[in-house]
Design an enzyme around this catalytic site. Structure first.
Site, PDB file in Angstrom:
ATOM      1  N   TYR A  95     -17.879  38.859  17.656  1.00 49.06           N
ATOM      2  CA  TYR A  95     -17.780  39.204  16.237  1.00 49.06           C
ATOM      3  C   TYR A  95     -18.198  40.655  15.988  1.00 49.06           C
ATOM      4  CZ  TYR A  95     -17.212  34.242  14.965  1.00 49.06           C
ATOM      5  OH  TYR A  95     -16.757  32.950  14.829  1.00 49.06           O
ATOM      6  N   HIS A 126     -15.907  29.490  22.932  1.00 43.96           N
ATOM      7  CA  HIS A 126     -15.176  29.924  21.741  1.00 43.96           C
ATOM      8  C   HIS A 126     -13.799  29.287  21.646  1.00 43.96           C
ATOM      9  CE1 HIS A 126     -15.193  33.532  18.797  1.00 43.96           C
ATOM     10  NE2 HIS A 126     -14.588  32.501  18.272  1.00 43.96           N
ATOM     11  N   GLN A 155     -16.137  22.187  17.327  1.00 48.52           N
ATOM     12  CA  GLN A 155     -15.796  23.069  16.212  1.00 48.52           C
ATOM     13  C   GLN A 155     -14.288  23.290  16.179  1.00 48.52           C
ATOM     14  OE1 GLN A 155     -16.700  27.664  14.795  1.00 48.52           O
ATOM     15  NE2 GLN A 155     -18.360  26.541  15.813  1.00 48.52           N
ATOM     16  N   ARG A 158     -18.714  37.691   2.686  1.00 52.74           N
ATOM     17  CA  ARG A 158     -18.823  39.127   2.960  1.00 52.74           C
ATOM     18  C   ARG A 158     -19.791  39.796   1.995  1.00 52.74           C
ATOM     19  NH1 ARG A 158     -15.951  43.613   1.330  1.00 52.74           N
ATOM     20  NH2 ARG A 158     -14.608  42.293   0.050  1.00 52.74           N
TER      21      ARG A 158
END
Length: 348
Positions: A58, A126, A182, A284
């Site tokens: 990220y 991931h 996930q 954000r």
């Protein structure tokens, strides 16, 4: 904020909304500066949130670096989950990518440095690389658990059959279990319900859903001319309003939100939670965070959930076309224990 047990293979108590840190940093040309990122973290913690989702990749590593700063002096108050499979920053090369044990070890060591900690609560792969054997993955996770560098292991963006195989191998070998799963899940991405969500429930995994807002589309903001993830991140992780059904979904969502007296984004997050997952919110700004957190107080009626289900229903796939009969549409309904109205752990 209320708390829930993370699946059936842990005693870990996590908050009902997960803070995603994909917007922590500006390494990708879109996101939050340091001070805003730390402000988002502080506001989430103040609301009682304790489950943080990040990844080495990220913002080119900035997300973990900012998170490491935010955790200083209060590391033990949070469940920190990070991911490996894609290298961060200048780290590259074929050996640092994929699901191999070598890539796993490289990534974990790098993440520990950026996070300024000596252990990771939950390490996710991931995404599946499609080639690393489940046996290698399970053994790698177990070694890291035994070494104390991670406490739990999970799989993100994996096919259901690979999840089932890895979980079964771990169970039969008596090693560290696969604890979590996930995936993407929202009113505009329901294919997860065909195999992944039912498999996760059957295997007793902690279920975590990313992008419950469809990259922001389900907030309705793009109808107002905002850009957001339509252009940020190169348009990735964004679900456009590009079909008659998606227009119907958003219209229905807005109508339900008006009935409840909340925003459409809050309803979209609450709907995902009602299906049994812990939604990841990825704000954000602090203002976006506050709106996302309000979803924990949303109470949707059975009739409202049914209307949203009907508007967003997807075609049934084989073998359910046979098992459920012709002309049916598929959708995972979850259960009473999955809804925000269900009893949750109360932690003083």
């Amino acid at each position: 904020m209320r708390y829930k047990l993370f699946g059936e293979h842990t005693g870990l108590r996590v908050s009902e909304l997960v803070l995603g840190t994909g917007n922590f940093g500006t390494g990708w040309g879109y996101g939050a500066e340091r001070d805003e990122s730390l402000g988002i973290f502080d506001a989430y913690a103040e609301a009682g949130g304790n489950f943080i989702d990040t990844a080495g990749v990220y913002q080119g590593g900035q997300a973990e670096e900012f998170l490491g700063e935010a955790l200083a002096g209060r590391r033990e108050d949070f469940v920190v989950a990070t991911k490996y499979s894609m290298p961060a920053g200048s780290r590259g090369g074929i050996l640092a990518t994929g699901n191999s044990r070598k890539a796993m070890v490289i990534s974990v060591e790098d993440s520990l440095k950026r996070l300024k900690t000596d252990y990771i609560d939950l390490l996710w792969i991931h995404m599946s690389d499609g080639v690393t054997p489940a046996e290698e993955i399970v053994r790698g996770f177990d070694d890291l658990v035994r070494s104390g560098k991670i406490l739990y292991a999970g799989l993100s963006d994996f096919p259901a059959w690979r999840v089932a195989r890895a979980a079964t191998i771990a169970e039969l070998r008596g090693v560290a279990p696969i604890a979590g799963l996930q995936y993407e899940h929202s009113l505009v991405e329901r294919t997860t319900e065909q195999e992944l969500l039912p498999a996760g429930k059957a295997l007793g995994l902690g279920l975590v859903a990313w992008s419950p807002l469809g990259g922001g589309m389900l907030t309705g903001k793009y109808r107002r001319g905002e850009k957001g993830r339509r252009e940020g991140f190169g348009g990735n992780v964004f679900q456009p309003e590009n079909s008659l059904q998606r227009t119907e979904i958003l219209d229905t969502l807005i109508a339900v939100a008006q009935e409840v007296g909340v925003t459409s984004g809050e309803v979209a997050i609450a709907w995902v939670a009602a299906k049994g997952s812990l939604p990841i919110i990825g704000p954000r700004t602090v203002a976006q965070l506050e709106n996302n957190l309000a979803a924990a107080n949303v109470r949707l009626s059975v009739e409202q959930i049914a209307r949203l289900d009907d508007a967003s229903a997807i075609p049934t796939v084989f073998p359910y076309t046979v098992l459920n009969g012709p002309g049916t549409r598929q959708g995972y309904t979850g259960g009473k224990s999955d809804h925000f109205d269900a009893p949750a752990l109360s932690v003083a």
